[in-house]
Design a protein around this motif. Structure first.
Motif, PDB file in Angstrom:
ATOM      1  N   ARG A   1      33.493  -2.143 -10.031  1.00  9.11           N
ATOM      2  CA  ARG A   1      33.262  -1.989  -8.553  1.00  9.11           C
ATOM      3  C   ARG A   1      34.189  -2.731  -7.860  1.00  9.11           C
ATOM      4  NH1 ARG A   1      27.913  -4.514  -5.900  1.00  9.11           N
ATOM      5  NH2 ARG A   1      29.322  -4.431  -4.052  1.00  9.11           N
TER       6      ARG A   1
ATOM      7  N   ASP B   1      35.556  -4.532  -4.402  1.00  7.26           N
ATOM      8  CA  ASP B   1      35.159  -5.002  -2.990  1.00  7.26           C
ATOM      9  C   ASP B   1      36.360  -5.688  -2.217  1.00  7.26           C
ATOM     10  OD1 ASP B   1      32.210  -5.530  -4.843  1.00  7.26           O
ATOM     11  OD2 ASP B   1      32.423  -4.337  -2.948  1.00  7.26           O
TER      12      ASP B   1
ATOM     13  N   GLN C   1      25.534  -3.114  -2.532  1.00  2.00           N
ATOM     14  CA  GLN C   1      25.797  -2.057  -3.449  1.00  2.00           C
ATOM     15  C   GLN C   1      26.641  -1.284  -2.806  1.00  2.00           C
ATOM     16  OE1 GLN C   1      22.447  -0.760  -5.350  1.00  2.00           O
ATOM     17  NE2 GLN C   1      22.962  -1.657  -7.382  1.00  2.00           N
TER      18      GLN C   1
ATOM     19  N   SER D   1      30.428  -0.270  -1.770  1.00  2.06           N
ATOM     20  CA  SER D   1      31.544  -0.456  -2.567  1.00  2.06           C
ATOM     21  C   SER D   1      32.259   0.764  -2.729  1.00  2.06           C
ATOM     22  CB  SER D   1      31.139  -1.322  -3.838  1.00  2.06           C
ATOM     23  OG  SER D   1      32.285  -1.944  -4.555  1.00  2.06           O
TER      24      SER D   1
ATOM     25  N   TYR E   1      33.670   2.481  -6.372  1.00  2.00           N
ATOM     26  CA  TYR E   1      33.253   2.503  -7.710  1.00  2.00           C
ATOM     27  C   TYR E   1      34.352   3.139  -8.649  1.00  2.00           C
ATOM     28  CZ  TYR E   1      28.708   0.376  -6.532  1.00  2.00           C
ATOM     29  OH  TYR E   1      27.844  -0.358  -5.997  1.00  2.00           O
TER      30      TYR E   1
END
Lengths: 109, 114
Positions: free
Chosen positions: B36, B38, B85, B87, B89
């Motif tokens: 992930r 961020d 969660q 984000s 991916y």
């Protein structure tokens, strides 16, 4: 644990040379990668160093000093398309890469 | 040759819902990975698989599960999505397991959990 540090942002002029540094403190070391990532896109592989010294690939070169925990990515003859994030990653665990937070490079005319 | 494909490209999901992100590679690579990404945190490994039938936990595995029933597919499941969660991916693969081989990344899935 692992700690990989890179400058957050850099700016350079088209046609110039820029050096992006990466320092690392990791529990192990099995190699260091540099990836390029344009905004909104996936990272793409640039270079891999496992032994000390300089690896040259066209306009891009990467240097590694394992004793100093230090690497740099050198970009020559900068072009506007080189504006991107550059990610330093160390393989230290035997199963996957640990990435730094990346350096955002802006190339100006 | 497609390389690595991911689906969906983007998704907006209500908190508490179950979601599976798909990843398929046609390069016959042994190892696959889920990251992930961020802002301000960089790429962080969620789970990995060194070969079909095996999986392992990365740096941030909580709230995620994976399976590797065959060489080509490596789905990531969020059992009950939470806003943290949210984000981008990325799925990646490499010929060899162990992290020292070049990893090739898919185009990413942008997930927003509300």
């Amino acid at each position: 644990g692992q700690n990989i540090d890179q400058p957050t942002e850099m700016t350079a002029t088209e046609g110039a040379i820029v050096q992006i540094n990466c320092t690392y403190q990791t529990s192990g070391f099995n190699g260091l990668f540099w990836y390029q990532q344009h905004a909104g896109e996936a990272p793409t592989f640039l270079s891999y160093n496992v032994l000390d010294g300089l690896e040259e690939k066209g306009r891009f070169s990467s240097f590694l000093s394992r004793s100093k925990g230090y690497s740099y990515l050198l970009l020559k003859e900068l072009q506007m398309k080189d504006s991107a994030s550059y990610l330093c990653a160390v393989e230290d665990s035997g199963y996957a890469l640990n990435f730094g937070k990346g350096t955002s490079l802006l190339v100006t005319p | 040759i497609a390389g690595i494909t991911q689906a969906p490209t983007s998704q907006i999901l209500a908190a508490g819902r179950r979601m599976t992100l798909r990843c398929t590679q046609d390069m016959r690579h042994n190892a696959m990975y889920w990251y992930r990404q961020d802002l301000g945190l960089g790429l962080r490994l969620i789970h990995y698989s060194n070969t079909a039938g095996t999986t392992g936990k990365g740096e941030v595995p909580d709230g995620y599960s994976v399976s590797r029933a065959n060489t080509d597919d490596f789905p990531l499941t969020l059992a009950s999505a939470v806003p943290s969660q949210t984000s981008v991916y990325f799925c990646a693969s490499s010929i060899l397991a162990g992290g020292t081989d070049t990893q090739y990344f898919g185009p990413g899935t942008r997930l927003t959990v509300l």
